[in-house]
Design an enzyme around this catalytic site. Structure first.
Site, mmCIF file in Angstrom:
data_model
loop_
_atom_site.group_PDB
_atom_site.id
_atom_site.type_symbol
_atom_site.label_atom_id
_atom_site.label_comp_id
_atom_site.label_asym_id
_atom_site.label_seq_id
_atom_site.Cartn_x
_atom_site.Cartn_y
_atom_site.Cartn_z
ATOM 1 N N THR A 1 2.388 2.584 21.941
ATOM 2 C CA THR A 1 3.400 3.645 21.836
ATOM 3 C C THR A 1 2.665 4.966 21.669
ATOM 4 O O THR A 1 2.164 5.280 20.591
ATOM 5 C CB THR A 1 4.323 3.395 20.619
ATOM 6 N N LYS B 1 0.814 -1.229 0.000
ATOM 7 C CA LYS B 1 0.000 0.000 0.000
ATOM 8 C C LYS B 1 0.848 1.280 0.000
ATOM 9 O O LYS B 1 0.468 2.270 -0.618
ATOM 10 C CB LYS B 1 -0.982 -0.002 1.171
#
Length: 276
Positions: free
Chosen positions: A153, A66
């Site tokens: 994160t 992608k």
């Protein structure tokens, strides 16, 4: 002459795109041929060049290409530019290739089909990878009251939120900062479900009447959707409708005709259960 389309990926064997587009073509009376192609990881551009040189009209792109398709396209739609990834390529009349991303609109259309209202709702998005980035613009265009991006994160979620602030009320949180927060819609954009895992979510996250959506899908409810049911979610859905929805948007962009999603989704769901 029959128009040629394909989906590129690696792996590709599992792809349902050819059968989805075949059903769309039968339904709408369109003359097209759609195949799946296993592409070497280092040969995306040359394989795409060859496909278009041989008269191919358009491509769907899946993992892991992608980002590469994003770079390959000569021009991009605004939503593809925002998404930073392309799952759709079309050759324009001047021979140039335009890239688009139909993932987010596929998810939003699926939610509309489910009668889920996004406007004015508090939405929690789990994960900060490509899947989440790909759906943020179409989601924010539905005018939710707030979108919170939660990720292990935190810095990754913060960076993502910052990129979409101009489109609405978006903020980032770590999973450990979700205690005491309540949401109307929770969307799992992590791949944890594929491994039978669950993001570390607190209890009592769901408002009454809450909806939970997993971008992944399977014959059985995913671990995330099992969690949602245990937590009292009023409505749950997996990502099979998103898959069909993004394909329907691609079909429309290629053929200028909107296929019916529900019969195709019903057929795929039946196939999934028969394989169990």
């Amino acid at each position: 002459m029959t128009d040629l389309y394909a989906v590129f990926g690696n792996p590709i064997n599992h792809s349902k795109s050819p059968s989805i587009h075949r059903m769309f073509a039968e339904q709408t009376g369109q003359d097209l041929h759609y195949t799946k192609q296993l592409v070497d990881v280092d040969k995306f551009a040359q394989t795409a060049d060859a496909f278009f040189a041989q008269g191919g009209r358009g491509l769907n792109i899946t993992v892991p290409f992608k980002q590469e398709a994003f770079r390959y396209a000569h021009s991009l739609t605004p939503r593809a530019e925002r998404a930073g990834a392309v799952n759709f390529l079309v050759q324009l009349s001047d021979g140039s290739i335009r890239g688009d991303n139909t993932d987010g609109i596929g998810m939003v259309h699926d939610m509309h089909n489910l009668d889920w209202n996004i406007a004015g709702k508090r939405v929690l998005l789990l994960g900060a990878g490509g899947a989440v980035r790909g759906v943020l613009q179409p989601l924010l265009e539905e005018h939710p009251a707030q979108v919170v991006i939660a990720n292990r994160t935190l810095s990754k979620a913060e960076e993502l939120a910052k990129n979409f602030l101009d489109l609405g009320n978006v903020e980032a949180k770590g999973y450990d900062q979700l205690n005491g927060a309540h949401f109307d819609i929770v969307i799992n954009g992590t791949s944890a479900s594929l491994h039978g895992e669950l993001p570390p979510l607190p209890d009592n996250l769901l408002n009454p009447g809450a909806c939970c959506y997993d971008m992944m899908y399977g014959a059985e409810p995913t671990v995330f959707l099992q969690w949602a049911q245990q937590q009292g979610a009023a409505h749950t859905a997996d990502g099979l409708g998103m898959l069909v929805g993004q394909a329907a948007e691609a079909f429309y962009l290629w053929r200028q005709i909107r296929p019916e999603v529900v019969p195709v989704l019903t057929a795929l769901r039946r196939q999934l259960h028969e394989k169990k």
